[in-house]
Design an enzyme around this catalytic site. Structure first.
Site, PDB file in Angstrom:
ATOM      1  N   LYS A   1      -1.003  -9.594   2.817  1.00 32.60           N
ATOM      2  CA  LYS A   1      -0.258  -9.096   3.977  1.00 32.60           C
ATOM      3  C   LYS A   1      -1.193  -8.216   4.800  1.00 32.60           C
ATOM      4  O   LYS A   1      -1.891  -7.378   4.239  1.00 32.60           O
ATOM      5  CB  LYS A   1       0.973  -8.295   3.558  1.00 32.60           C
ATOM      6  CG  LYS A   1       1.717  -7.700   4.757  1.00 32.60           C
ATOM      7  CD  LYS A   1       3.056  -7.125   4.389  1.00 32.60           C
ATOM      8  CE  LYS A   1       3.000  -5.718   3.854  1.00 32.60           C
ATOM      9  NZ  LYS A   1       2.420  -4.716   4.787  1.00 32.60           N
TER      10      LYS A   1
ATOM     11  N   GLU B   1      -1.306  -5.566   8.031  1.00 30.48           N
ATOM     12  CA  GLU B   1      -0.646  -4.830   9.106  1.00 30.48           C
ATOM     13  C   GLU B   1      -1.259  -5.330  10.403  1.00 30.48           C
ATOM     14  O   GLU B   1      -2.478  -5.280  10.586  1.00 30.48           O
ATOM     15  CB  GLU B   1      -0.819  -3.320   8.928  1.00 30.48           C
ATOM     16  CG  GLU B   1       0.066  -2.810   7.810  1.00 30.48           C
ATOM     17  CD  GLU B   1       0.309  -1.315   7.821  1.00 30.48           C
ATOM     18  OE1 GLU B   1      -0.050  -0.638   8.797  1.00 30.48           O
ATOM     19  OE2 GLU B   1       0.869  -0.833   6.820  1.00 30.48           O
TER      20      GLU B   1
ATOM     21  N   ASP C   1      -1.052  -6.376  -0.345  1.00 32.91           N
ATOM     22  CA  ASP C   1      -1.100  -5.682   0.941  1.00 32.91           C
ATOM     23  C   ASP C   1      -2.529  -5.191   1.159  1.00 32.91           C
ATOM     24  O   ASP C   1      -3.093  -4.511   0.298  1.00 32.91           O
ATOM     25  CB  ASP C   1      -0.157  -4.472   0.849  1.00 32.91           C
ATOM     26  CG  ASP C   1       0.365  -4.023   2.185  1.00 32.91           C
ATOM     27  OD1 ASP C   1       0.085  -4.682   3.192  1.00 32.91           O
ATOM     28  OD2 ASP C   1       1.096  -3.012   2.184  1.00 32.91           O
TER      29      ASP C   1
ATOM     30  N   GLU D   1       9.150  -4.140  10.516  1.00 27.87           N
ATOM     31  CA  GLU D   1       9.535  -2.835   9.970  1.00 27.87           C
ATOM     32  C   GLU D   1      10.050  -1.916  11.065  1.00 27.87           C
ATOM     33  O   GLU D   1       9.371  -1.683  12.077  1.00 27.87           O
ATOM     34  CB  GLU D   1       8.327  -2.199   9.248  1.00 27.87           C
ATOM     35  CG  GLU D   1       8.666  -0.831   8.653  1.00 27.87           C
ATOM     36  CD  GLU D   1       7.643  -0.303   7.659  1.00 27.87           C
ATOM     37  OE1 GLU D   1       6.699  -1.035   7.293  1.00 27.87           O
ATOM     38  OE2 GLU D   1       7.801   0.863   7.240  1.00 27.87           O
TER      39      GLU D   1
ATOM     40  N   ASP E   1       0.834  -1.203   0.000  1.00 27.98           N
ATOM     41  CA  ASP E   1       0.000   0.000   0.000  1.00 27.98           C
ATOM     42  C   ASP E   1       0.873   1.259   0.000  1.00 27.98           C
ATOM     43  O   ASP E   1       0.360   2.379  -0.081  1.00 27.98           O
ATOM     44  CB  ASP E   1      -1.019  -0.009   1.151  1.00 27.98           C
ATOM     45  CG  ASP E   1      -0.375   0.047   2.516  1.00 27.98           C
ATOM     46  OD1 ASP E   1       0.866  -0.028   2.609  1.00 27.98           O
ATOM     47  OD2 ASP E   1      -1.116   0.173   3.511  1.00 27.98           O
ATOM     48  N   SER E   2       2.201   1.067   0.026  1.00 26.61           N
ATOM     49  CA  SER E   2       3.121   2.181  -0.237  1.00 26.61           C
ATOM     50  C   SER E   2       2.823   2.794  -1.609  1.00 26.61           C
ATOM     51  O   SER E   2       3.232   3.912  -1.902  1.00 26.61           O
ATOM     52  CB  SER E   2       4.573   1.706  -0.158  1.00 26.61           C
ATOM     53  OG  SER E   2       4.770   0.524  -0.900  1.00 26.61           O
TER      54      SER E   2
HETATM   55  O1  KIV Z   1       3.484  -1.092   1.621  1.00 24.27           O
HETATM   56  C1  KIV Z   1       4.666  -1.488   1.647  1.00 24.27           C
HETATM   57  O2  KIV Z   1       5.456  -1.240   0.726  1.00 24.27           O
HETATM   58  C2  KIV Z   1       5.095  -2.257   2.801  1.00 24.27           C
HETATM   59  C3  KIV Z   1       6.539  -2.619   2.912  1.00 24.27           C
HETATM   60  C4  KIV Z   1       7.327  -1.417   3.230  1.00 24.27           C
HETATM   61  C5  KIV Z   1       6.779  -3.738   3.833  1.00 24.27           C
HETATM   62  O3  KIV Z   1       4.299  -2.572   3.637  1.00 24.27           O
END
Ligand code: KIV
Length: 269
Positions: free
Chosen positions: A111, A113, A81, A179, A42-43
Site C-alpha cells: 500500500k 500513501e 504498508d 481515509e 504503518d499505524s
Molecule cells: O497504517 C494504517 O493502519 C493505515 C490504515 C488506517 C488504512 O494506513
C-alpha cells in the site's frame, strides 16, 4: 486466499473487510475470522512501537512485522504498508523496498500513501508484478503538511481526490483506501472507478471497510471518532494483569500444578 482480482469481484456483491495486524498472534486471529485483507499498517508506529506518529517507522521495522504476519496467515491477502520516504525518493530504491516486502517477507501486495507523485510508480510496480493498493484522503505520512483532519472538504479538493483516484485506477492499482473524507465524496469516487474502495472514516458506500485492529478490539485508550470498538480487550487485559500480580503477591501462583521438583537434586549446595 483471495487474490487481488477476487477483491474486484467482491466489490458491490459483498462488503470487503480489512483489518490491521502487526504480529503473528493477532494476524492468526484476524485470519481465522475470515477477514479478507490484513494490512500491516504503518499505524504500527503508534500502536506497537510507541511513537506518536507513523513517520519514524523504517523499512526494516515494516519488513520484520510483515514477515511475522505473513508467516501466520493462511487465507487473507497480506498488504505491506510502505513507510514514510521508503517510496518516491528514487524509483529504483522504491522498487527495491516494495519488492523486499513481497519477495523476502511474503506480502501479497503493497500500500502506498498516494498523491500525484505515486501515479507513475503505481504503474511501474504493477508492470513488475507488485500489486498496489493506493491510499487517498487523509494520508498520515503528510501530517506535517495537512494536519490530521478530514480531507476533501472543498469542491476543489474533492475533485482533486476524484481525479487522483481515477489516475491510480488507470495506472493499475487494484484497490484504493479512502481515509477520512466526506461520505458523499467517497460514494462518488467509488462509483467513478472500477477498482474497490476501502474506507476508513469515509462512510458506508465504499466497497469495503478498514480499521486499526487495536481500535476494533477496544484496546486503544482514545480511538478516533470514526472508529468503533467491538470488544473490551483493554479491560480484559488489565484484569488479567492485575489478577496475575495479586496471585503472586498472595502466594497463590505458582501452585503445585505449575511446579516441578526432583528429589535427586536436593542438597546441591
Ligand atoms: O497504517 C494504517 O493502519 C493505515 C490504515 C488506517 C488504512 O494506513
Amino acid at each position: 486466499m483471495p487474490g487481488v482480482r477476487d477483491l474486484q469481484t467482491m466489490a458491490g456483491a459483498e462488503p470487503i473487510t480489512m483489518l490491521t495486524a502487526y504480529d503473528a498472534t493477532t494476524a492468526a486471529l484476524v485470519d481465522d475470522a475470515d477477514v479478507e485483507v490484513i494490512l500491516v499498517g504503518d499505524s504500527m508506529g503508534r500502536e506497537t512501537l510507541g511513537f506518536d506518529s507513523t513517520l519514524p517507522v523504517t523499512v526494516d521495522d515494516m519488513a520484520r512485522h510483515v514477515g511475522a504476519v505473513a508467516r501466520s496467515t493462511e487465507d487473507a491477502l497480506v498488504v505491506a504498508d510502505m513507510p514514510f520516504l521508503s517510496i518516491g525518493v528514487d524509483r529504483a530504491q522504491s522498487v527495491e523496498h516494495c519488492g523486499r516486502m513481497i519477495k523476502e517477507e511474503g506480502a501479497n501486495a503493497v500500500k502506498l500513501e498516494s498523491g500525484p507523485h505515486t501515479v507513475e510508480l503505481t504503474e511501474h510496480l504493477t508492470d513488475l508484478g507488485i500489486p498496489v493498493m493506493a491510499h487517498l484522503g487523509l494520508t498520515p505520512q503528510s501530517h506535517n503538511l495537512t494536519d490530521r483532519v478530514r480531507q476533501a472538504t472543498t469542491r476543489e479538493a474533492a475533485r482533486e481526490q476524484l481525479d487522483l483516484a481515477k489516475r491510480h485506477a488507470e495506472a493499475g492499482a487494484f484497490s484504493l483506501v479512502l481515509e477520512h473524507v466526506p461520505a458523499n465524496v467517497a460514494a462518488q469516487i467509488t462509483d467513478a472507478i472500477e477498482i474497490p474502495t476501502i474506507g476508513i472514516g469515509a462512510g458506508p458506500d465504499c466497497d469495503g471497510q478498514v480499521l486499526v485492529v487495536n481500535d476494533v478490539l477496544g484496546l486503544t485508550e482514545s480511538p478516533p471518532p470514526f472508529s468503533a470498538s467491538f470488544g473490551d480487550v483493554r479491560s480484559a487485559m488489565t484484569d488479567a494483569i492485575s489478577a496475575y500480580r495479586a496471585a503472586v503477591k498472595d502466594g497463590e501462583y505458582p501452585a503445585a500444578e505449575h511446579t516441578h521438583a526432583d528429589s535427586t537434586l536436593d542438597d546441591i549446595a
